[in-house]
Motif scaffolding. Structure first.
Motif, PDB file in Angstrom:
ATOM      1  N   ASN A   9       4.874  11.215   9.805  1.00 29.34           N
ATOM      2  CA  ASN A   9       5.192  10.543  11.070  1.00 29.34           C
ATOM      3  C   ASN A   9       6.370   9.580  10.969  1.00 29.34           C
ATOM      4  O   ASN A   9       6.751   8.969  11.960  1.00 29.34           O
ATOM      5  CB  ASN A   9       3.950   9.808  11.582  1.00 29.34           C
ATOM      6  CG  ASN A   9       2.901  10.789  12.038  1.00 29.34           C
ATOM      7  OD1 ASN A   9       3.174  11.669  12.841  1.00 29.34           O
ATOM      8  ND2 ASN A   9       1.693  10.654  11.500  1.00 29.34           N
ATOM      9  N   ASN A  10       6.974   9.461   9.790  1.00 27.17           N
ATOM     10  CA  ASN A  10       8.106   8.558   9.597  1.00 27.17           C
ATOM     11  C   ASN A  10       9.407   9.303   9.886  1.00 27.17           C
ATOM     12  O   ASN A  10       9.855  10.123   9.096  1.00 27.17           O
ATOM     13  CB  ASN A  10       8.108   8.028   8.157  1.00 27.17           C
ATOM     14  CG  ASN A  10       9.261   7.090   7.900  1.00 27.17           C
ATOM     15  OD1 ASN A  10       9.887   6.590   8.830  1.00 27.17           O
ATOM     16  ND2 ASN A  10       9.546   6.849   6.645  1.00 27.17           N
ATOM     17  N   THR A  37      12.259   7.522  11.109  1.00 24.72           N
ATOM     18  CA  THR A  37      13.322   6.504  11.154  1.00 24.72           C
ATOM     19  C   THR A  37      14.518   6.906  12.005  1.00 24.72           C
ATOM     20  O   THR A  37      14.508   6.698  13.199  1.00 24.72           O
ATOM     21  CB  THR A  37      13.763   6.089   9.729  1.00 24.72           C
ATOM     22  OG1 THR A  37      13.976   7.253   8.941  1.00 24.72           O
ATOM     23  CG2 THR A  37      12.717   5.225   9.077  1.00 24.72           C
ATOM     24  N   LYS A  83       0.840  -1.191   0.000  1.00 27.20           N
ATOM     25  CA  LYS A  83       0.000   0.000   0.000  1.00 27.20           C
ATOM     26  C   LYS A  83       0.884   1.254   0.000  1.00 27.20           C
ATOM     27  O   LYS A  83       1.880   1.326   0.713  1.00 27.20           O
ATOM     28  CB  LYS A  83      -0.890  -0.008   1.254  1.00 27.20           C
ATOM     29  CG  LYS A  83      -1.828   1.154   1.337  1.00 27.20           C
ATOM     30  CD  LYS A  83      -2.629   1.121   2.627  1.00 27.20           C
ATOM     31  CE  LYS A  83      -3.344   2.439   2.818  1.00 27.20           C
ATOM     32  NZ  LYS A  83      -3.820   2.614   4.157  1.00 27.20           N
ATOM     33  N   LYS A  84       0.493   2.229  -0.812  1.00 30.27           N
ATOM     34  CA  LYS A  84       1.246   3.480  -0.883  1.00 30.27           C
ATOM     35  C   LYS A  84       1.094   4.235   0.431  1.00 30.27           C
ATOM     36  O   LYS A  84       0.004   4.312   0.999  1.00 30.27           O
ATOM     37  CB  LYS A  84       0.709   4.321  -2.046  1.00 30.27           C
ATOM     38  CG  LYS A  84       1.477   5.579  -2.281  1.00 30.27           C
ATOM     39  CD  LYS A  84       0.922   6.349  -3.472  1.00 30.27           C
ATOM     40  CE  LYS A  84       1.665   7.656  -3.607  1.00 30.27           C
ATOM     41  NZ  LYS A  84       1.111   8.491  -4.674  1.00 30.27           N
ATOM     42  N   LYS A  85       2.211   4.790   0.922  1.00 34.57           N
ATOM     43  CA  LYS A  85       2.175   5.534   2.185  1.00 34.57           C
ATOM     44  C   LYS A  85       1.374   6.819   2.012  1.00 34.57           C
ATOM     45  O   LYS A  85       1.528   7.520   1.010  1.00 34.57           O
ATOM     46  CB  LYS A  85       3.585   5.909   2.633  1.00 34.57           C
ATOM     47  CG  LYS A  85       4.324   4.841   3.351  1.00 34.57           C
ATOM     48  CD  LYS A  85       5.614   5.400   3.937  1.00 34.57           C
ATOM     49  CE  LYS A  85       6.312   4.356   4.759  1.00 34.57           C
ATOM     50  NZ  LYS A  85       7.536   4.897   5.345  1.00 34.57           N
ATOM     51  N   SER A  86       0.579   7.123   3.003  1.00 31.83           N
ATOM     52  CA  SER A  86      -0.156   8.385   2.990  1.00 31.83           C
ATOM     53  C   SER A  86       0.801   9.517   3.359  1.00 31.83           C
ATOM     54  O   SER A  86       1.896   9.291   3.879  1.00 31.83           O
ATOM     55  CB  SER A  86      -1.311   8.336   3.995  1.00 31.83           C
ATOM     56  OG  SER A  86      -0.806   8.414   5.323  1.00 31.83           O
ATOM     57  N   TRP A  87       0.369  10.742   3.095  1.00 26.13           N
ATOM     58  CA  TRP A  87       1.181  11.904   3.485  1.00 26.13           C
ATOM     59  C   TRP A  87       1.350  11.944   4.996  1.00 26.13           C
ATOM     60  O   TRP A  87       2.408  12.306   5.505  1.00 26.13           O
ATOM     61  CB  TRP A  87       0.550  13.194   2.976  1.00 26.13           C
ATOM     62  CG  TRP A  87       0.666  13.335   1.500  1.00 26.13           C
ATOM     63  CD1 TRP A  87      -0.328  13.185   0.563  1.00 26.13           C
ATOM     64  CD2 TRP A  87       1.847  13.629   0.754  1.00 26.13           C
ATOM     65  NE1 TRP A  87       0.177  13.366  -0.698  1.00 26.13           N
ATOM     66  CE2 TRP A  87       1.501  13.648  -0.615  1.00 26.13           C
ATOM     67  CE3 TRP A  87       3.174  13.874   1.110  1.00 26.13           C
ATOM     68  CZ2 TRP A  87       2.428  13.912  -1.627  1.00 26.13           C
ATOM     69  CZ3 TRP A  87       4.095  14.144   0.103  1.00 26.13           C
ATOM     70  CH2 TRP A  87       3.721  14.162  -1.242  1.00 26.13           C
ATOM     71  N   GLN A  88       0.296  11.545   5.730  1.00 29.24           N
ATOM     72  CA  GLN A  88       0.394  11.543   7.191  1.00 29.24           C
ATOM     73  C   GLN A  88       1.381  10.484   7.671  1.00 29.24           C
ATOM     74  O   GLN A  88       2.095  10.703   8.648  1.00 29.24           O
ATOM     75  CB  GLN A  88      -0.993  11.355   7.798  1.00 29.24           C
ATOM     76  CG  GLN A  88      -1.886  12.568   7.518  1.00 29.24           C
ATOM     77  CD  GLN A  88      -3.321  12.333   7.884  1.00 29.24           C
ATOM     78  OE1 GLN A  88      -3.642  12.312   9.062  1.00 29.24           O
ATOM     79  NE2 GLN A  88      -4.176  12.151   6.884  1.00 29.24           N
ATOM     80  N   ASP A  89       1.432   9.345   6.973  1.00 27.68           N
ATOM     81  CA  ASP A  89       2.443   8.326   7.291  1.00 27.68           C
ATOM     82  C   ASP A  89       3.846   8.885   7.063  1.00 27.68           C
ATOM     83  O   ASP A  89       4.748   8.683   7.872  1.00 27.68           O
ATOM     84  CB  ASP A  89       2.266   7.077   6.424  1.00 27.68           C
ATOM     85  CG  ASP A  89       1.030   6.270   6.768  1.00 27.68           C
ATOM     86  OD1 ASP A  89       0.516   6.408   7.894  1.00 27.68           O
ATOM     87  OD2 ASP A  89       0.581   5.496   5.891  1.00 27.68           O
ATOM     88  N   LYS A  90       4.024   9.598   5.949  1.00 21.85           N
ATOM     89  CA  LYS A  90       5.327  10.186   5.644  1.00 21.85           C
ATOM     90  C   LYS A  90       5.711  11.229   6.693  1.00 21.85           C
ATOM     91  O   LYS A  90       6.879  11.323   7.076  1.00 21.85           O
ATOM     92  CB  LYS A  90       5.315  10.826   4.257  1.00 21.85           C
ATOM     93  CG  LYS A  90       5.204   9.817   3.140  1.00 21.85           C
ATOM     94  CD  LYS A  90       5.090  10.496   1.788  1.00 21.85           C
ATOM     95  CE  LYS A  90       4.873   9.472   0.691  1.00 21.85           C
ATOM     96  NZ  LYS A  90       4.794  10.078  -0.638  1.00 21.85           N
TER      97      LYS A  90
END
Length: 156
Positions: free
Chosen positions: A12-13, A15, A3-10
């Protein structure tokens, strides 16, 4: 297929970020010796969230604040710019989900008060949001600029 990462996932990423690195090689040739902070997307977003209605900030001020906060000489200009873009898209994504407390990304300008053509829906959208908050936006060539933006810079 993943699944493509959402902008909100990006957003909160984080690393291995933030991190402070010693500048050497080509980076030191460009910026001089010292330390550079590479912020996390959330670090950039947190500063953008603090800009109140009627106030503005530029990416340069965000970089200066982060460098000071992390006791570094500079903040990475490339990642800071990318992370303002991620923050803007994450905010619009959250708004589309019905959230109202979103990062006011439209208050973050490029250097010299220029609107960011990479923000969601283009500079015309950012222009309308800024004008709704009382800012005067003028066109200079192909770019939009907040007139006398320096008078509205936030003190963070």
């Amino acid at each position: 297929m993943p699944k493509k990462k959402s902008w909100q996932d990006k957003l909160n990423n984080s690393t291995d970020l933030p991190k402070k690195v010693e500048m050497d090689g080509k980076i030191a040739e460009r910026f001089g010796p010292g330390f550079m902070v590479i912020p996390s997307p959330k670090d950039v977003d947190a500063i953008m969230k603090k800009v109140l209605k009627g106030k503005l900030i530029t990416v340069k001020e965000i970089r200066e604040k982060l460098a000071k906060d992390f006791d570094a000489d500079i903040t990475c200009p490339l990642t800071t710019g990318i992370f303002t873009w991620i923050s803007a898209n994450a905010a619009e994504e959250a708004a589309a989900e019905g959230k109202v407390d979103i990062t006011p990304y439209w208050r973050t300008l490029k250097s010299d008060g220029v609107l960011n053509e990479k923000y969601p829906f283009g500079p015309e959208h950012q222009k309308s949001l800024l004008e709704a908050e009382g800012h005067k936006v003028i066109q200079k060539g192909k770019k939009y600029v907040v007139d006398n933006f320096e008078k509205s810079l936030a003190k963070l």
